[in-house]
Design a protein around this motif. Structure first.
Motif, PDB file in Angstrom:
ATOM      1  N   ALA A  72       0.864  -1.176   0.000  1.00 39.03           N
ATOM      2  CA  ALA A  72       0.000   0.000   0.000  1.00 39.03           C
ATOM      3  C   ALA A  72       0.905   1.232   0.000  1.00 39.03           C
ATOM      4  N   LYS A  73       0.338   2.369  -0.336  1.00 33.87           N
ATOM      5  CA  LYS A  73       1.105   3.620  -0.353  1.00 33.87           C
ATOM      6  C   LYS A  73       0.758   4.446   0.878  1.00 33.87           C
ATOM      7  N   ILE A  74       1.800   4.964   1.517  1.00 34.68           N
ATOM      8  CA  ILE A  74       1.590   5.851   2.652  1.00 34.68           C
ATOM      9  C   ILE A  74       1.898   7.292   2.270  1.00 34.68           C
ATOM     10  N   GLN A  75       2.340   7.473   1.049  1.00 29.37           N
ATOM     11  CA  GLN A  75       2.657   8.799   0.514  1.00 29.37           C
ATOM     12  C   GLN A  75       2.471   8.741  -1.004  1.00 29.37           C
ATOM     13  N   TYR A  76       2.066   9.876  -1.617  1.00 30.97           N
ATOM     14  CA  TYR A  76       1.813   9.901  -3.061  1.00 30.97           C
ATOM     15  C   TYR A  76       0.883   8.750  -3.465  1.00 30.97           C
ATOM     16  N   GLY A 305      -5.407   2.631  -0.889  1.00 32.69           N
ATOM     17  CA  GLY A 305      -6.164   3.698  -1.511  1.00 32.69           C
ATOM     18  C   GLY A 305      -6.625   4.796  -0.590  1.00 32.69           C
ATOM     19  N   LEU A 306      -5.904   5.032   0.477  1.00 36.35           N
ATOM     20  CA  LEU A 306      -6.254   6.151   1.346  1.00 36.35           C
ATOM     21  C   LEU A 306      -5.945   7.468   0.644  1.00 36.35           C
ATOM     22  N   SER A 307      -6.619   8.528   1.071  1.00 42.15           N
ATOM     23  CA  SER A 307      -6.274   9.852   0.561  1.00 42.15           C
ATOM     24  C   SER A 307      -4.904  10.239   1.106  1.00 42.15           C
ATOM     25  N   ALA A 308      -4.308  11.237   0.510  1.00 43.59           N
ATOM     26  CA  ALA A 308      -2.947  11.627   0.892  1.00 43.59           C
ATOM     27  C   ALA A 308      -2.855  12.038   2.352  1.00 43.59           C
ATOM     28  N   ASP A 309      -3.824  12.825   2.825  1.00 39.48           N
ATOM     29  CA  ASP A 309      -3.739  13.280   4.207  1.00 39.48           C
ATOM     30  C   ASP A 309      -4.003  12.140   5.185  1.00 39.48           C
ATOM     31  N   SER A 310      -4.948  11.240   4.850  1.00 40.57           N
ATOM     32  CA  SER A 310      -5.237  10.111   5.738  1.00 40.57           C
ATOM     33  C   SER A 310      -4.040   9.174   5.839  1.00 40.57           C
ATOM     34  N   ALA A 311      -3.403   8.902   4.700  1.00 38.83           N
ATOM     35  CA  ALA A 311      -2.242   8.012   4.706  1.00 38.83           C
ATOM     36  C   ALA A 311      -1.099   8.613   5.505  1.00 38.83           C
ATOM     37  N   SER A 312      -0.816   9.886   5.301  1.00 40.08           N
ATOM     38  CA  SER A 312       0.315  10.510   5.990  1.00 40.08           C
ATOM     39  C   SER A 312       0.093  10.590   7.496  1.00 40.08           C
ATOM     40  N   ARG A 313      -1.161  10.719   7.918  1.00 41.62           N
ATOM     41  CA  ARG A 313      -1.425  10.798   9.360  1.00 41.62           C
ATOM     42  C   ARG A 313      -1.130   9.491  10.082  1.00 41.62           C
ATOM     43  N   GLY A 315       1.544   7.766   9.885  1.00 46.13           N
ATOM     44  CA  GLY A 315       2.912   7.882  10.392  1.00 46.13           C
ATOM     45  C   GLY A 315       3.827   6.787   9.881  1.00 46.13           C
ATOM     46  N   PHE A 316       4.998   7.182   9.427  1.00 45.26           N
ATOM     47  CA  PHE A 316       5.969   6.224   8.907  1.00 45.26           C
ATOM     48  C   PHE A 316       6.450   5.263   9.987  1.00 45.26           C
TER      49      PHE A 316
END
Length: 478
Positions: A72-76, A305-313, A315-316
């Motif tokens: 999954a993508k956590i960014q972009y 498929g999260l939105s960019a802000d949801s994925a980034s929140r 946390g890496f």
């Protein structure tokens, strides 16, 4: 009629210039740049460059690994929302045709001119493997007129049925000309010149393609397995090495490892983490890494498929990356495994394409997948004893589909094809997917084809269906 008289001095001058040109051509030959390609260099480079494409950013990390919900993508997150970059689609096509089909066609021709059938066989097998990836991904593709630009500048697209039938014939022919006892080859970075292993790889691909066509043409699939049986069922065994490329240190590192040197916007998918946890699957600790947050003891996947802000929140440091077995610099790239061969035979037995016990072959396949990562003994016995794992002949596509999906982890292209064919596991579309609740079923053709090969492109679309991510390819009928 008045004759045109050419002065003698002009004739002398032209003759002299021609002689000078020939002399310059002889003088300006660089002895360090051979004009005839060496088969060993062509083989090494062909294997490495095409496995890089298969295992790399465009065909896997930004597309198929996301579609089958391994990663999954956590960014972009656009690719994880089914919005692929045009460069991803174009690069897969360009690399496989220009660096793959063309190079291995040349190597096959060299095998003929050098009277070494083993080079021709290896080139034909690798060429067939690449064509299989292309047709699995795009559907109808240039095949019979490919890699012959002098004659076919704009090659026709062959139907997927035609391509698979052709590949089966190519692979059968390659297996027949292999000579294990003589005609040694060098430059083989995949199977170290072991021609018996190449023959088993060819037969494995034949059995793989036979199942691809089984829903559409069961009689043709049956004929393939009958031929393989008549030839002795010369397949991979538990004593063989899987077909894989062992990567080295930079600059010959694993493409995933190279990617991790400069970015880290991928995580393991919540879908596969949840499945591994539900099955008490010990491969979880191999497929996933613990979050780097101090004190983390739980594997945490990311929803696709999260939105960019949801994925980034998320946390890496609080989410799980893919395990080092796949992201390390020298992690190998698998093309075909003993586990996959057993899953193929299990399904073939269930479909009565071969004789054999499907449930037993299914269990052997799971054991082989665990052994691939060094897991043997009681953990495997306990796993197989679970009701959720026991083979269900009444819904073999579910049993085989789910376990094969887990076994093919990281082989995004093959897993993507098998998920479409078997329809298991039943995946939920990306959370904010761009396909109105649907999932990708192919890649669209690159835009260059519309511009440079427009008539044949249009004919393929008219036959296959709209050039969309959601259009089914020929083998995907359910």
């Amino acid at each position: 009629m008045k004759k045109l008289l050419i002065p003698f001095y002009i004739i002398v001058a032209v003759t002299a210039l021609a002689g000078c040109q020939k002399e310059l051509e002889r003088t300006n030959v660089n002895p360090n740049e051979p004009t005839v390609v060496q088969p060993d260099y062509l083989l090494s480079n062909g294997i490495k460059s095409n496995v890089d494409t298969y295992w790399g950013n465009d065909a896997t990390m930004e597309t198929s690994l996301l579609y089958v919900q391994y990663w999954a993508k956590i960014q972009y997150p656009d690719p994880d929302r089914y919005i692929p970059a045009t460069t991803n689609i174009q690069t897969v096509w360009n690399n496989f045709y220009a660096q793959g089909i063309q190079d291995f066609t040349t190597l096959a021709q060299l095998g003929d001119s050098l009277h070494n059938p083993n080079y021709k066989a290896v080139a034909t097998i690798m060429r067939a493997w690449i064509f299989q990836q292309l047709t699995d991904l795009y559907g109808d593709i240039p095949y019979t007129q490919a890699a012959n630009i002098e004659k076919y500048l704009t090659p026709v697209y062959d139907s997927q049925r035609t391509v698979y039938r052709g590949l089966l014939a190519d692979l059968k022919g390659a297996a027949q000309i292999i000579s294990p006892s003589d005609n040694a080859i060098i430059g083989d970075v995949l199977l170290s010149g072991n021609m018996n292993s190449w023959k088993k790889f060819a037969n494995g691909l034949r059995s793989r393609i036979a199942l691809r066509i089984a829903d559409r043409d069961p009689a043709a699939a049956k004929a393939v397995f009958t031929e393989l049986a008549a030839e002795g069922n010369f397949f991979l065994t538990d004593k063989d090495t899987d077909v894989k490329l062992n990567y080295l240190a930079s600059p010959n590192q694993n493409p995933v490892g190279r990617n991790r040197e400069t970015r880290n916007d991928y995580r393991i998918s919540k879908t596969v983490v949840d499945k591994l946890k539900a099955l008490n699957d010990p491969r979880l600790s191999i497929y996933a890494a613990l979050p780097t947050e101090p004190g983390s003891t739980n594997y945490v996947g990311v929803t696709n498929g999260l939105s960019a802000d949801s994925a980034s929140r998320l946390g890496f440091t609080k989410t799980s990356d893919v395990g080092a077995a796949f992201t390390a610099t020298q992690a190998p790239a698998w093309l075909f495994t003993y586990a996959e061969q057993l899953f193929i035979l299990a399904e073939a037995a269930q479909r009565n394409l071969i004789s054999g016990n499907a449930a037993d072959l299914y269990q052997q396949a799971i054991r082989a997948s665990f052994k691939q990562y060094g897991i043997t003994g009681k953990p495997v016995d306990d796993y197989l004893a679970q009701a959720s794992v026991v083979y269900d002949a009444t819904n073999y596509k579910k049993s085989i589909g789910e376990q094969k999906w887990l076994a093919l982890f990281s082989e995004g292209l093959e897993a993507f094809a098998e998920w479409r064919r078997l329809d298991y596991p039943q995946l939920t579309p990306a959370y904010t997917g761009a396909l109105q609740g649907k999932m990708p079923l192919r890649l669209t053709y690159p835009s260059s084809e519309q511009a440079l090969n427009g008539n044949n492109y249009k004919a393929a679309v008219a036959r296959q269906g709209a050039d969309l991510l959601t259009t089914k390819v020929w083998f995907d009928i359910y």
